[in-house]
Each structure stands twice: as structure tokens, then as C-alpha cells.
Design a protein around this motif. Structure first.
Motif, PDB file in Angstrom:
ATOM      1  N   ASN A 143      38.237  50.597  41.959  1.00 43.50           N
ATOM      2  CA  ASN A 143      38.707  50.919  43.413  1.00 43.50           C
ATOM      3  C   ASN A 143      39.705  52.260  43.036  1.00 43.50           C
ATOM      4  N   ALA A 170      36.722  47.930  36.029  1.00 42.41           N
ATOM      5  CA  ALA A 170      37.180  46.953  37.265  1.00 42.41           C
ATOM      6  C   ALA A 170      38.905  47.661  37.369  1.00 42.41           C
ATOM      7  N   PRO A 171      39.297  47.221  38.492  1.00 45.65           N
ATOM      8  CA  PRO A 171      38.698  46.796  39.666  1.00 45.65           C
ATOM      9  C   PRO A 171      37.982  47.850  40.320  1.00 45.65           C
ATOM     10  N   GLY A 210      44.094  39.347  44.047  1.00 43.85           N
ATOM     11  CA  GLY A 210      43.562  40.259  43.183  1.00 43.85           C
ATOM     12  C   GLY A 210      43.143  41.465  43.636  1.00 43.85           C
ATOM     13  N   THR A 211      43.438  41.972  44.949  1.00 44.28           N
ATOM     14  CA  THR A 211      43.163  42.996  45.596  1.00 44.28           C
ATOM     15  C   THR A 211      43.719  44.131  45.004  1.00 44.28           C
ATOM     16  N   GLY A 250      44.681  46.224  41.492  1.00 44.62           N
ATOM     17  CA  GLY A 250      44.322  46.048  40.339  1.00 44.62           C
ATOM     18  C   GLY A 250      45.511  46.530  39.411  1.00 44.62           C
ATOM     19  N   ALA A 251      46.308  47.487  39.977  1.00 44.09           N
ATOM     20  CA  ALA A 251      47.592  47.872  39.153  1.00 44.09           C
ATOM     21  C   ALA A 251      48.687  48.247  40.347  1.00 44.09           C
ATOM     22  N   ASP A 287      40.175  50.475  50.044  1.00 42.92           N
ATOM     23  CA  ASP A 287      40.152  49.508  49.110  1.00 42.92           C
ATOM     24  C   ASP A 287      40.939  48.419  49.200  1.00 42.92           C
ATOM     25  N   THR A 288      41.565  48.179  50.555  1.00 43.21           N
ATOM     26  CA  THR A 288      42.484  47.325  50.807  1.00 43.21           C
ATOM     27  C   THR A 288      41.430  46.367  52.052  1.00 43.21           C
ATOM     28  N   VAL A 332      42.892  52.775  42.241  1.00 41.08           N
ATOM     29  CA  VAL A 332      44.047  52.701  41.267  1.00 41.08           C
ATOM     30  C   VAL A 332      43.453  52.620  39.816  1.00 41.08           C
ATOM     31  N   PRO A 385      37.039  38.739  43.995  1.00 39.32           N
ATOM     32  CA  PRO A 385      37.192  39.856  44.941  1.00 39.32           C
ATOM     33  C   PRO A 385      36.992  41.227  44.420  1.00 39.32           C
ATOM     34  N   ASP A 386      37.320  41.727  43.178  1.00 37.48           N
ATOM     35  CA  ASP A 386      37.154  43.039  42.873  1.00 37.48           C
ATOM     36  C   ASP A 386      35.957  43.608  43.037  1.00 37.48           C
TER      37      ASP A 386
END
Lengths: 287, 159
Positions: A174, A171-172, B31-32, B34-35, A45-46, A176, A255-256
Motif C-alpha cells: 500500500n 506487504a502490505p 491489519g489495514t 502496515g505502519a 488504501d483504506t 506506507v 486483508p492486506d
């Protein structure tokens, strides 16, 4: 229409036929194509590219199609087989019949952790691993990884907690996300929130290739993911008003949202949408 | 907010924390993540060495070493570096690199493929379902998972 059974309910003949089909697929080279495919679509997710398989909302539908493709390949070998599921909250011991000589074989031996029992033992001559991660060609396992940082299999309570979440994903979208059924089951550890859980934890518990980037090299992968697939059914049944998320792509996605597959976004490599995969009742059912 | 880039000659070297703060800033902007959690909540056991001076040709986007270690762990020689391009590079480039610093781990001389999660933690080809705040922990976890096995030689590393 065919049935996917709990692995503990398979007859001796059903086990033998499944193993034979897997070994034939391995011999043909097709099995290893599946190993490579999983690795290819396991995008972080990066990364700035689409990620259909992990750390993402389409974790469930992508693996559903992946399992269907594998099952189709098995059925071309033997039309009567399907991928059973391993309920690891129930069969949570190294002595489970899952790990017996006549099925997947057992834990790795001490020392080099080599699996020496069952059809996937290297010495039996039908199974080799090492698709780019390690130098060894024998299958290894290390149940619970005893030592300084052991892991246990998830419990019924762990599972119940995840199934209770009425929101599919947030959201996002991914690894996290602290809320949402999807990441609770996928099981990414989030510091200060929760440790590695459910799906990821089972990969860790088995150890060897299952813990790494070539996880389908251990055939238990398919039985694990068959259960993960069943959990998606259970969640949908428990929350009939809850939808797959995210839905339609907004006009200007942030971008999310950019690399995530919404309900109607076609997932590679099959170009199938999550929507098409919500209902599998015409193809298979769980017993 | 911008960390000071390492100067040729190494007179003023940004601390690891400073460099990482730069990385976080970029991550928030894009914004990549989220936390966000502290990337390093404690110092790795291995001593972090000062960043090497950038070589000739290193312009505005000079690199800084965020983490570096070399040690024996359970009889295996582990080595790793993480370099981050701090603010000062062209905007797009900075964001891309800050989101994924250049990382390298070797175990007994063989490269271990390392990836990064949105919270800044690392995972590897060997431990692919669990992530760690530092490269050192990532390398040690890979050694634990490998047991007596060796990594594949570099040629076979990427399929």
C-alpha cells in the motif's frame, strides 16, 4: 512496433502532430473519458475494495495499460504519434522546451495561475478543465509552488536510490511500504521515513490539476507517466532476477492482499493481468 | 482499551486522543495499516471543541468528534469535522468506520472531498498526491493549491 521518444528530441513536426491529435481527442470527448477513468480507479488504501491504480503494487502495470489505451486513442486520430517521455531529472527548469509555446505551453501567470501560452491556454479556445474539482475552466500550473511549502523536481540521485532497490514491492502493498521499488517511485511520503518523492513529487511540482484528483487534465500527465513506465523497464533491466510482487494469491489471503493485484490477477477495467504487461517489446520501445 | 463513549448531556467526553487510540486499535486488529505513526503529533492550531452530545437515536455506536475547526485562512473560510465511532458499536461496523472516520471539509461553504491513507493521514481532491496528519492541515493545503480558484459546486463534485 513504434517508438516513444524523449520529448526533448521531438522534431517541430512531431510536436505539432501530437498536439493536434490531443486536441482532436479533446474535441471528441474521449480525452475527458480518460480523466474520469483515472479518478474512478484511484482507490485509497483504506477503502475496502480493489485498488488497481494507486497505493498498490499494480501502480506500474495499471498505468502501462492506461497509457497504451490513451496512445491507441491518439493513434486512431493520427497513426504516426506516440506518447513521448519527460525525464524531469534532466529537463527540470521552467524554461525547458517542454513548456514552450509550440509544445505544452508554460507556467501559470501570477495571480490566478492561468496558463496563457501554448495550445492549452484557455484563450486559444481548445482546452478547458474542471471535471469536478474546481470551478475554473482554464488550465492552471504553479511550478514548484513557491511560498511556504515549495517543492523541487526529483534529482538523478533520488531516482538512482529507488532503482537500486532489488525488491519490486512488499506487504502490505500500500502507500506506507517503506521498502520496495514500487512505493519508492510512486513516492508516498511516510512520516519519520521519507518525504513525498519521485512520481508524487512531480505531480506536486507542476501544480494545478496535476496536483489533484483530475491530474490527466494537464496533458503533461502522459509525458510524466511515459517516463514512469520507462523507469519500470530500467528497474527490470537492473534486477533481472527480481519478479513482480505479489505473485500467486494464497489460499486464505489476509486483508492486506485482498484488494491488491498479483501477477495473474486481471485488472479493471480491461481485465489484463500484470503478467501480460511485463514485456511490451512487441508493441513499443523507448528511445 | 475502549474509549468511553460520549454520554448524552456531555458529562464525560472522550478526549480526541482517547478516541484516536480506539481507531488505532481497530486498525491494528484488521491489519489495514502496515505502519502506524501517531495520527496527531501536535495539536492543530484551531481549538478542538468538545464533542457534541449525540442526538436521539444514537445507540451503542455513538459518535465522537475527533477534530473540528472553523477559521479564516488566506481569506478563505475553512471548516471541518472528523467523527469517529468508538468501540461499543457492533464489531464489523466499528472496524469499517474506524478505518475511515466520517470527515467533512468545506472551503467557502463548498465541500472538499477528503480521503484517508492507511497511516491515518488525509488527502483531498485538490492535493491528491500528498497527505496530512490533520484535517486542518489538509484544508489549508487545499487552499494553498487552489490559489484564487474556487471548489466546484456540490452538484458537480462527484462525477
Amino acid at each position: 512496433m513504434y517508438t516513444r521518444k524523449n520529448q526533448r528530441d521531438l522534431t517541430r513536426t512531431e510536436k505539432r502532430r501530437l498536439i493536434d491529435a490531443i486536441l482532436k481527442l479533446k474535441r471528441s470527448g474521449r480525452y475527458d473519458d480518460f480523466v474520469v477513468m483515472h479518478r474512478e480507479y484511484y482507490v485509497m488504501d483504506t477503502e475496502r475494495r480493489p485498488r488497481p491504480a494507486h497505493m498498490t503494487s499494480s501502480f506500474f502495470p495499471w498505468h502501462r495499460q492506461y497509457l497504451l489505451e490513451f496512445e491507441k486513442a491518439l493513434q486512431r486520430v493520427d497513426a504516426g504519434v506516440s506518447v513521448p517521455y519527460w525525464d524531469w531529472t534532466q529537463d527540470n527548469r521552467p524554461t525547458s522546451s517542454l513548456w514552450a509555446e509550440d509544445f505544452l505551453g508554460g507556467n501559470g501567470r501570477s495571480g490566478d495561475r492561468r496558463v496563457t501560452t501554448g495550445p492549452f491556454a484557455y484563450a486559444a479556445g481548445n482546452w478547458s478543465v474542471g471535471r469536478g474539482v474546481t470551478d475554473e475552466h482554464y488550465l492552471t500550473r504553479n511550478f514548484g509552488r513557491p511560498g511556504s511549502d515549495p517543492v523541487s523536481l526529483p534529482t538523478k540521485n533520488d531516482l538512482a536510490r529507488a532503482l537500486k532497490d532489488p525488491v519490486y514491492d512488499t506487504a502490505p502493498w500500500n502507500s506506507v511500504c517503506t521498502e520496495g521499488f514500487r512505493n519508492r517511485v510512486e513516492g508516498w511520503g511516510i512520516r519519520g521515513v521519507r518525504t513525498v518523492g519521485l512520481h508524487n513529487r512531480v505531480h506536486q511540482w507542476v501544480g494545478g490539476p496535476m496536483a489533484g484528483a483530475a491530474s490527466p487534465e494537464d496533458p503533461v500527465f502522459w509525458l510524466h507517466h511515459s517516463f514512469i513506465d520507462l523507469l519500470w523497464d530500467r528497474w527490470r533491466k537492473a534486477h533481472p532476477k527480481s519478479a513482480y510482487r505479489p505473485g500467486r494469491k494464497p489460499a486464505s489471503p489476509g486483508p492486506d492482499r485482498d484488494y491488491v493485484f498479483g501477477l495473474d490477477d486481471a485488472m479493471p477495467p480491461w481485465r489484463v493481468t500484470p503478467r501480460k504487461l511485463l514485456d511490451h517489446s512487441k508493441v513499443y520501445r523507448y528511445a | 482499551m475502549s474509549p468511553t463513549p460520549a454520554k448524552p448531556g456531555g458529562t464525560r467526553i472522550p478526549s480526541r486522543r482517547t478516541v484516536l487510540r480506539g481507531a488505532f486499535t481497530a486498525a491494528v486488529v484488521t491489519g489495514t495499516a502496515g505502519a502506524l505513526f501517531p495520527l496527531l503529533d501536535r495539536d492543530p492550531a484551531a481549538t478542538a471543541r468538545p464533542a457534541p452530545a449525540p442526538g436521539p437515536g444514537a445507540g451503542s455506536g455513538s459518535r465522537a468528534t475527533a477534530e473540528e475547526f472553523a477559521e479564516m485562512y488566506r481569506g478563505r473560510e475553512i471548516w471541518g469535522t472528523a467523527t469517529v465511532v468508538p468501540a461499543g458499536a457492533p464489531a464489523d461496523d466499528r472496524v469499517a468506520v474506524a478505518a475511515e472516520p466520517v470527515t467533512e471539509i468545506r472551503i467557502d461553504g463548498r465541500p472538499l472531498h477528503v480521503m484517508r491513507r492507511a497511516d491515518g493521514t488525509y488527502l483531498s481532491d485538490v492535493r491528491h498526491y500528498e497527505s496530512y496528519p490533520t484535517l486542518l492541515e489538509t484544508a489549508r493545503a487545499a487552499v494553498d493549491e487552489l490559489g484564487t480558484a474556487r471548489l466546484a459546486p456540490p452538484a458537480a463534485h462527484h462525477m
